[in-house]
Design an enzyme around this catalytic site. Structure first.
Site, mmCIF file in Angstrom:
data_model
loop_
_atom_site.group_PDB
_atom_site.id
_atom_site.type_symbol
_atom_site.label_atom_id
_atom_site.label_comp_id
_atom_site.label_asym_id
_atom_site.label_seq_id
_atom_site.Cartn_x
_atom_site.Cartn_y
_atom_site.Cartn_z
ATOM 1 N N SER A 6 0.844 -1.194 0.000
ATOM 2 C CA SER A 6 0.000 0.000 0.000
ATOM 3 C C SER A 6 0.880 1.244 0.000
ATOM 4 C CB SER A 6 -0.901 0.025 1.227
ATOM 5 O OG SER A 6 -1.460 1.318 1.344
ATOM 6 N N HIS A 31 -1.285 -1.310 -4.239
ATOM 7 C CA HIS A 31 -2.554 -1.026 -3.567
ATOM 8 C C HIS A 31 -2.640 0.479 -3.314
ATOM 9 C CE1 HIS A 31 -6.043 -2.108 -1.046
ATOM 10 N NE2 HIS A 31 -5.644 -1.118 -0.249
ATOM 11 N N ASP A 33 -4.913 3.603 -1.845
ATOM 12 C CA ASP A 33 -6.004 3.921 -0.926
ATOM 13 C C ASP A 33 -6.514 5.333 -1.159
ATOM 14 O OD1 ASP A 33 -6.174 1.554 0.819
ATOM 15 O OD2 ASP A 33 -4.088 2.042 1.287
ATOM 16 N N MET A 35 -9.200 8.107 -0.031
ATOM 17 C CA MET A 35 -10.070 8.446 1.117
ATOM 18 C C MET A 35 -10.642 9.844 0.921
ATOM 19 S SD MET A 35 -7.542 7.236 4.143
ATOM 20 C CE MET A 35 -6.740 5.631 4.113
ATOM 21 N N HIS A 64 -8.477 1.043 -3.932
ATOM 22 C CA HIS A 64 -9.419 0.806 -2.830
ATOM 23 C C HIS A 64 -10.090 2.132 -2.512
ATOM 24 C CE1 HIS A 64 -9.716 -0.235 1.774
ATOM 25 N NE2 HIS A 64 -10.902 -0.145 1.202
ATOM 26 N N MET A 66 -12.298 4.416 -0.478
ATOM 27 C CA MET A 66 -12.964 4.625 0.812
ATOM 28 C C MET A 66 -13.692 5.953 0.716
ATOM 29 S SD MET A 66 -9.840 3.210 3.112
ATOM 30 C CE MET A 66 -8.766 3.225 1.697
ATOM 31 N N MET A 135 -11.408 -5.904 5.499
ATOM 32 C CA MET A 135 -10.648 -4.926 6.284
ATOM 33 C C MET A 135 -10.289 -5.548 7.629
ATOM 34 S SD MET A 135 -10.330 -2.507 4.200
ATOM 35 C CE MET A 135 -9.265 -1.630 5.347
ATOM 36 N N GLY A 142 -3.093 4.076 7.909
ATOM 37 C CA GLY A 142 -2.122 2.993 7.896
ATOM 38 C C GLY A 142 -1.574 2.809 9.307
ATOM 39 N N GLY A 143 -0.826 1.741 9.484
ATOM 40 C CA GLY A 143 -0.094 1.554 10.735
ATOM 41 C C GLY A 143 -0.917 1.139 11.943
ATOM 42 N N ASP A 173 -6.681 -6.547 4.191
ATOM 43 C CA ASP A 173 -6.111 -5.202 4.174
ATOM 44 C C ASP A 173 -6.069 -4.584 5.571
ATOM 45 O OD1 ASP A 173 -5.227 -2.707 3.474
ATOM 46 O OD2 ASP A 173 -7.054 -2.100 2.417
ATOM 47 N N GLY A 174 -4.849 -4.377 6.067
ATOM 48 C CA GLY A 174 -4.663 -3.661 7.323
ATOM 49 C C GLY A 174 -3.884 -4.447 8.358
ATOM 50 N N SER A 196 2.636 -0.289 6.159
ATOM 51 C CA SER A 196 3.755 0.075 7.034
ATOM 52 C C SER A 196 4.772 -1.041 7.218
ATOM 53 C CB SER A 196 3.257 0.582 8.393
ATOM 54 O OG SER A 196 2.073 -0.041 8.753
HETATM 55 C C1 DX5 Z 1 -6.423 1.444 5.599
HETATM 56 C C2 DX5 Z 1 -5.971 1.139 4.190
HETATM 57 C C3 DX5 Z 1 -4.881 0.141 4.133
HETATM 58 C C4 DX5 Z 1 -3.595 0.617 4.750
HETATM 59 C C5 DX5 Z 1 -2.768 -0.557 5.117
HETATM 60 O O1 DX5 Z 1 -7.479 2.332 5.534
HETATM 61 O O2 DX5 Z 1 -7.057 0.621 3.449
HETATM 62 O O3 DX5 Z 1 -4.658 -0.268 2.791
HETATM 63 O O4 DX5 Z 1 -2.863 1.441 3.894
HETATM 64 O O5 DX5 Z 1 -1.669 -0.105 5.823
HETATM 65 P P1 DX5 Z 1 -0.994 -0.968 6.980
HETATM 66 O O6 DX5 Z 1 -0.422 -2.195 6.340
HETATM 67 O O7 DX5 Z 1 0.046 -0.037 7.522
HETATM 68 O O8 DX5 Z 1 -2.065 -1.312 7.978
HETATM 69 ZN ZN ZN Z 2 -6.612 -0.337 1.460
#
Ligand code: DX5
Ligand code: ZN
Length: 213
Positions: A6, A31, A33, A35, A64, A66, A135, A142-143, A173-174, A196
């Site tokens: 990601s 990937h 993201d 938002m 993805h 969101m 999810m 992230g993280g 994912d996550g 991360s």
């Molecule tokens: C969260 C995202 C994930 C995120 C994953 O909203 O959809 O794709 O970037 O990051 P890590 O691996 O750090 O949880």
């Molecule tokens: Zn994602």
């Protein structure tokens, strides 16, 4: 199994460098993201950045969304070169129509489920879902740390997919890391997103390879 780093965790001031790292790694997809600050309490990046990523990325773009009302942007993400476009179940009133529209634009249609959304809401649509994004954190950042209940959901999703003889891929994912990856694959996951864990590693390519192993 496939790995999708990601880019949310990449260094945005060195995006080209981080994209090339993924190009030369064992990763399979990018990937991305997106938002909107409404569906999730954060704003990430949008079209101009994805266009810039697309210039250098040599692997499929797994986008993805969101965002609320994702139907408004299906054409745009097709034009930007998305290979897979995932919308949130929780953001779609007419999910069947949305998935048809994504496929009509030549993309693979994905559906993402929040941690609280049960697998059984997809009983009547699983055959239309090409990628099911489970999810394993609350979307938006992230993280965060991995939610353990995800293993159960992966198993339930796999069961539903097999029962319907569907070719749906399960993407988690996550909070994915080298520790939970083997258990997720064992439970039935096909694609693992890692942000991360990859980009905060001293050697991101090795981090990708370590999950792949
Ligand atoms: C969260 C995202 C994930 C995120 C994953 O909203 O959809 O794709 O970037 O990051 P890590 O691996 O750090 O949880
Ligand atoms: Zn994602």
């Amino acid at each position: 199994m496939l790995i999708a780093p990601s880019l949310l965790a990449a260094d945005f001031a060195n995006l080209q460098r981080d994209i090339e790292m993924v190009n030369h790694s064992e990763a399979d997809w990018f990937h991305l993201d997106v938002m909107d600050g409404v569906f999730v309490p954060n704003i990430s990046y949008g079209m101009p950045v994805i266009q810039a990523i697309g210039k250098y990325a040599q692997k499929p773009l797994d986008v993805h969304l969101m965002i609320i009302d994702p139907d408004r942007y299906i054409d745009t993400f097709a034009t930007l070169g998305s290979a897979i476009l995932s919308v949130h179940y929780e953001a779609c009133t007419h999910l069947h129509r949305t998935l048809q529209a994504i496929k009509q634009k030549g993309m693979k249609a994905g559906v993402a489920l929040n941690p609280h959304t049960p697998i059984n809401v997809l009983e009547d649509i699983i055959e239309e879902v090409e990628v099911l994004v489970l999810m394993s954190v609350n979307p938006g950042f992230g993280g965060q740390s991995f939610i353990e209940n995800t293993y159960k959901k992966v198993r339930q999703a796999k069961e539903l997919i097999l029962k319907r003889n569907s070719s749906t891929l399960i993407e988690v994912d996550g909070g994915v890391n080298v520790k939970n990856a083997p258990k997720l694959i064992e439970a039935g996951a096909d694609v693992l997103v890692a942000g991360s864990f990859v980009f905060n590693a001293d050697n991101p390519q090795e981090a990708i390879a370590s999950i792949k192993k």
